[in-house]
Design a protein around this motif. Structure first.
Motif, short mmCIF file in Angstrom:
data_model
loop_
_atom_site.label_atom_id
_atom_site.label_comp_id
_atom_site.label_asym_id
_atom_site.label_seq_id
_atom_site.Cartn_x
_atom_site.Cartn_y
_atom_site.Cartn_z
N GLU A 1 -3.68 39.98 -1.28
CA GLU A 1 -5.11 39.78 -2.86
C GLU A 1 -6.34 38.36 -2.47
N MET A 2 -6.04 38.28 -1.15
CA MET A 2 -7.79 37.88 -0.36
C MET A 2 -9.00 38.27 -0.18
N ALA A 3 -9.58 37.94 -0.73
CA ALA A 3 -10.93 39.31 -1.14
C ALA A 3 -11.87 38.99 0.19
N MET A 4 -11.62 39.04 1.10
CA MET A 4 -12.24 38.94 2.28
C MET A 4 -13.69 40.00 2.50
N ILE A 5 -14.10 38.82 2.90
CA ILE A 5 -16.17 39.77 3.09
C ILE A 5 -16.28 40.24 3.89
N THR A 6 -16.60 41.25 3.70
CA THR A 6 -17.08 42.82 5.62
C THR A 6 -18.44 42.78 4.48
N GLY B 1 -28.55 38.15 6.55
CA GLY B 1 -28.25 38.18 7.52
C GLY B 1 -28.11 36.27 7.60
N LEU B 2 -28.45 35.61 6.68
CA LEU B 2 -28.87 34.30 6.84
C LEU B 2 -27.77 33.75 6.55
N CYS B 3 -27.21 33.55 4.63
CA CYS B 3 -25.92 33.12 4.25
C CYS B 3 -24.85 33.15 4.19
N GLY B 4 -24.58 34.86 4.28
CA GLY B 4 -23.12 35.04 3.76
C GLY B 4 -22.79 35.82 2.97
N LEU B 5 -24.13 36.06 1.43
CA LEU B 5 -23.37 36.31 0.61
C LEU B 5 -23.00 37.70 0.66
N PRO B 6 -22.06 38.10 -0.21
CA PRO B 6 -21.57 39.51 0.40
C PRO B 6 -22.76 40.68 -0.33
N TRP C 1 -27.61 30.73 10.68
CA TRP C 1 -26.52 32.11 9.71
C TRP C 1 -25.75 31.45 9.39
N ALA C 2 -24.41 31.69 7.72
CA ALA C 2 -23.74 30.83 7.33
C ALA C 2 -22.73 32.28 7.54
N ARG C 3 -21.33 31.98 7.52
CA ARG C 3 -20.32 33.14 7.76
C ARG C 3 -18.82 32.59 6.34
N ALA C 4 -17.96 33.59 5.70
CA ALA C 4 -17.16 33.64 5.85
C ALA C 4 -15.98 34.25 5.29
N ALA C 5 -14.83 33.95 5.02
CA ALA C 5 -13.76 34.51 5.92
C ALA C 5 -14.11 35.67 4.10
N VAL C 6 -13.48 34.89 3.30
CA VAL C 6 -13.20 35.31 1.65
C VAL C 6 -14.21 34.92 0.46
N VAL C 7 -14.70 35.13 -0.42
CA VAL C 7 -15.10 35.14 -1.97
C VAL C 7 -13.99 34.04 -2.30
N TYR C 8 -14.53 33.14 -2.76
CA TYR C 8 -13.97 31.84 -3.31
C TYR C 8 -13.60 32.43 -5.44
N ASP C 9 -12.71 33.21 -4.96
CA ASP C 9 -11.96 33.65 -6.13
C ASP C 9 -10.73 32.82 -6.66
N ASP C 10 -10.15 32.96 -7.50
CA ASP C 10 -8.67 32.47 -8.05
C ASP C 10 -8.12 32.05 -6.83
N ARG D 1 -16.50 31.98 0.10
CA ARG D 1 -18.28 31.64 -0.43
C ARG D 1 -18.50 31.96 -1.77
N VAL D 2 -18.45 31.58 -2.51
CA VAL D 2 -19.41 31.42 -4.12
C VAL D 2 -19.87 32.54 -4.44
N LYS D 3 -19.55 33.59 -4.68
CA LYS D 3 -20.76 35.20 -5.30
C LYS D 3 -21.76 35.01 -5.34
N HIS D 4 -21.88 34.07 -6.69
CA HIS D 4 -22.83 33.54 -7.45
C HIS D 4 -23.36 32.62 -7.90
N PRO D 5 -23.91 31.41 -6.39
CA PRO D 5 -24.24 30.54 -6.67
C PRO D 5 -24.92 29.79 -8.22
N SER D 6 -24.73 29.10 -8.23
CA SER D 6 -25.65 27.86 -9.42
C SER D 6 -27.25 28.23 -9.00
N ALA D 7 -27.72 28.66 -10.33
CA ALA D 7 -29.34 29.23 -9.83
C ALA D 7 -29.82 27.98 -10.30
N GLY D 8 -31.10 27.91 -10.06
CA GLY D 8 -32.22 26.35 -10.99
C GLY D 8 -32.98 25.57 -9.95
#
Length: 247
Positions: free
Chosen positions: A42-47, A52-57, A80-89, A240-247
């Motif tokens: 159930e882990m949402a792996m990031i691929t 290329g900079l922050c690793g946002l899927p 650069w930044a990379r994350a293993a998984v999406v920050y979900d529940d 990695r939080v998929k939708h970071p806070s804006a503003g």
């Protein structure tokens, strides 16, 4: 031979009394340091594709390695930044269990996933965890980023400089802040120690943290590291939080 047999018997007794359990759901598993098959699946792996900079899927079909809108508007201080998984529940339960519940049995599994997420990147010279302020460290009794960094250092056969970077300002939690407020909150919060300056001079550094949201904390750390002589700063996190806070 006798010592090995004693160890096996001792481990068998311990497993009977305190059987290994999945750090995410609590299901009994064969060995500590792993997730159960269900939680692993159930882990949402990031691929790829990703920023290329922050690793946002990115969405399927987008250009891998392109920069996301946030990075184009304001590039991060890290390279650069990379994350293993999406920050979900599922990822959240592991991180919160580690940070606030002291459930460290999952650290080896998290570390292995993080190591896999940077397999395509150039190997750094050393590893540095994002530090906690001494006040928070006293309350929590451990730094989760340091635990992850130690596991990564073992997996990647790299030196760990656990105390090269320090947090000199006790800043409020970033949790409820937007992107601009997060950046202001951590401005000038980090500095490299005297011993750290010697260790990082001219070196490529891998910065380690548990979660990446807007990148404000990691950027503040990277800025301090580069000002003190690091030639390159990459970042790896577990989630990695998929939708970071804006503003």
């Amino acid at each position: 031979m006798v010592a090995d047999n004693v160890k096996r018997v001792g481990r068998g007794v311990l497993d009977f009394l305190l059987p290994p359990r999945c750090p995410s759901c609590g299901t009994r598993i064969a060995d500590d340091g792993h997730l159960c098959g269900t939680c692993w699946g159930e882990m949402a792996m990031i691929t790829a594709p990703m920023c290329g900079l922050c690793g946002l899927p990115f969405a399927a079909g987008d250009l891998d390695g392109a920069e996301c809108g946030a990075c184009m508007r304001e590039p991060p201080e890290f390279d650069w930044a990379r994350a293993a998984v999406v920050y979900d529940d599922r990822a959240k339960s592991l991180i919160l269990g580690l940070k606030y519940g002291g459930i460290g049995s999952g650290v080896p599994a998290l570390g292995r996933m993080m190591a896999g997420s940077i397999a395509r990147e150039a190997k750094p010279d050393l590893i540095i965890p994002v530090p906690l302020h001494s006040r928070r460290l006293l309350m929590r009794r451990f730094n989760q980023s340091q635990l992850l960094a130690k596991t990564l250092a073992t997996n990647l056969s790299l030196p760990l400089e656990a105390f090269a970077l320090e947090r000199r300002k006790a800043t409020p939690s970033q949790g409820t802040l937007n992107r601009k407020s997060r950046k202001r909150n951590v401005a000038g919060a980090f500095r490299v120690t005297a011993d750290g300056k010697q260790a990082i001079a001219g070196k490529s550094v891998l910065l380690v943290d548990d979660v990446l949201t807007t990148g404000a904390t990691a950027s503040a750390c990277a800025k301090a590291l580069k000002r003190s002589g690091a030639s390159h700063v990459g970042l790896v996190v577990f989630a990695r939080v998929k939708h970071p806070s804006a503003g």
